[in-house]
Design a protein around this motif. Structure first.
Motif, PDB file in Angstrom:
ATOM      1  N   SER A  66       0.824  -1.220   0.000  1.00  0.00           N
ATOM      2  CA  SER A  66       0.000   0.000   0.000  1.00  0.00           C
ATOM      3  C   SER A  66       0.857   1.268   0.000  1.00  0.00           C
ATOM      4  CB  SER A  66      -0.958  -0.005   1.188  1.00  0.00           C
ATOM      5  OG  SER A  66      -0.234  -0.092   2.406  1.00  0.00           O
ATOM      6  N   LYS A  69       2.261   1.763  -3.534  1.00  0.00           N
ATOM      7  CA  LYS A  69       1.149   2.159  -4.402  1.00  0.00           C
ATOM      8  C   LYS A  69       0.744   3.610  -4.148  1.00  0.00           C
ATOM      9  CE  LYS A  69      -3.273   0.503  -6.040  1.00  0.00           C
ATOM     10  NZ  LYS A  69      -4.284  -0.533  -5.967  1.00  0.00           N
ATOM     11  N   LYS A  70       0.653   3.975  -2.887  1.00  0.00           N
ATOM     12  CA  LYS A  70       0.290   5.349  -2.519  1.00  0.00           C
ATOM     13  C   LYS A  70       1.285   6.364  -3.091  1.00  0.00           C
ATOM     14  CE  LYS A  70       0.250   8.175   1.602  1.00  0.00           C
ATOM     15  NZ  LYS A  70       0.479   8.160   3.037  1.00  0.00           N
ATOM     16  N   ASN A  71       2.533   5.953  -3.227  1.00  0.00           N
ATOM     17  CA  ASN A  71       3.579   6.833  -3.738  1.00  0.00           C
ATOM     18  C   ASN A  71       3.825   6.659  -5.243  1.00  0.00           C
ATOM     19  OD1 ASN A  71       5.023   8.471  -1.525  1.00  0.00           O
ATOM     20  ND2 ASN A  71       4.503   6.515  -0.581  1.00  0.00           N
TER      21      ASN A  71
END
Length: 157
Positions: A66, A69-71
Motif C-alpha cells: 500500500s 502504491k500510494k507513492n
C-alpha cells in the motif's frame, strides 16, 4: 505482409534440433514458481495476476504494498533472456510518477543501475539478482534480498 524466411527457418530448425520448447517450458515453470513463492512469503504485497511475456525481450510480474502504491511506485521481477538474467526493478506506476521519483532518488550504488531516461524506460532502478535458477528457494531468497535493497533507497519505510 512479408516475414523474414531465414528467421522463420532458424526458429523451425531450433524447434526440431534442440529442446528449445521444453527448455522454455521449464524456464516458465521456474518463473511462475518464483511469483507464487514470493506472493506467499511477502504477504503485505499485492501481486499482478500473472507472468507477462514480452516477445522474449523480457518477462515480468509486478507487485506493490500500500505504501509503494500510494507513492506511485511498484516493484517488478524481471527476466531478461538476452542476458539470461533475473532482475528486480523499482518502477513508477506510470511515466509521470517515474520521472517525479527519478528526480528525488539521485544516484544508486552498484550493482544497481539508475535509468538514464526514466521517461523512456520501464524502470527507475534495476538490480541484477545472482542465483542458481535451478534452485528455486535460492532464487526466492535472492529476489527478496534485492527487494530489500531497492526499498532501502526510498525514505518510505
Amino acid at each position: 505482409m512479408q516475414f523474414d524466411p531465414t528467421l522463420l527457418e532458424t526458429y523451425h530448425t531450433l524447434l526440431q534440433t534442440t529442446d528449445l520448447q521444453k527448455a522454455y517450458q521449464e524456464w516458465l515453470r521456474m518463473f511462475r514458481y518464483l511469483r507464487g513463492a514470493l506472493e506467499q512469503q511477502l504477504p503485505r504485497y499485492r501481486f499482478q495476476g500473472s507472468v507477462n511475456e514480452n516477445g522474449m525481450d523480457y518477462a515480468y510480474f509486478s507487485f506493490a504494498d500500500s505504501l509503494l502504491k500510494k507513492n506511485g511506485l511498484k516493484l517488478v521481477a524481471v527476466f531478461v533472456p538476452e542476458r539470461f538474467q533475473l532482475e528486480v526493478w523499482l518502477s513508477g506506476v506510470n511515466r509521470v510518477a517515474q520521472c517525479r521519483w527519478a528526480s528525488r532518488l539521485g544516484s544508486c550504488p552498484p550493482p544497481m543501475e539508475c535509468s538514464s531516461d526514466p521517461a523512456r524506460t520501464d524502470y527507475l532502478v534495476r538490480l541484477p539478482v545472482e542465483a542458481d535458477l535451478a534452485d528455486g528457494e535460492a532464487v526466492v531468497q535472492a529476489m527478496k534480498h534485492a527487494v530489500e535493497q531497492l526499498l532501502a533507497l526510498l525514505s518510505l519505510q
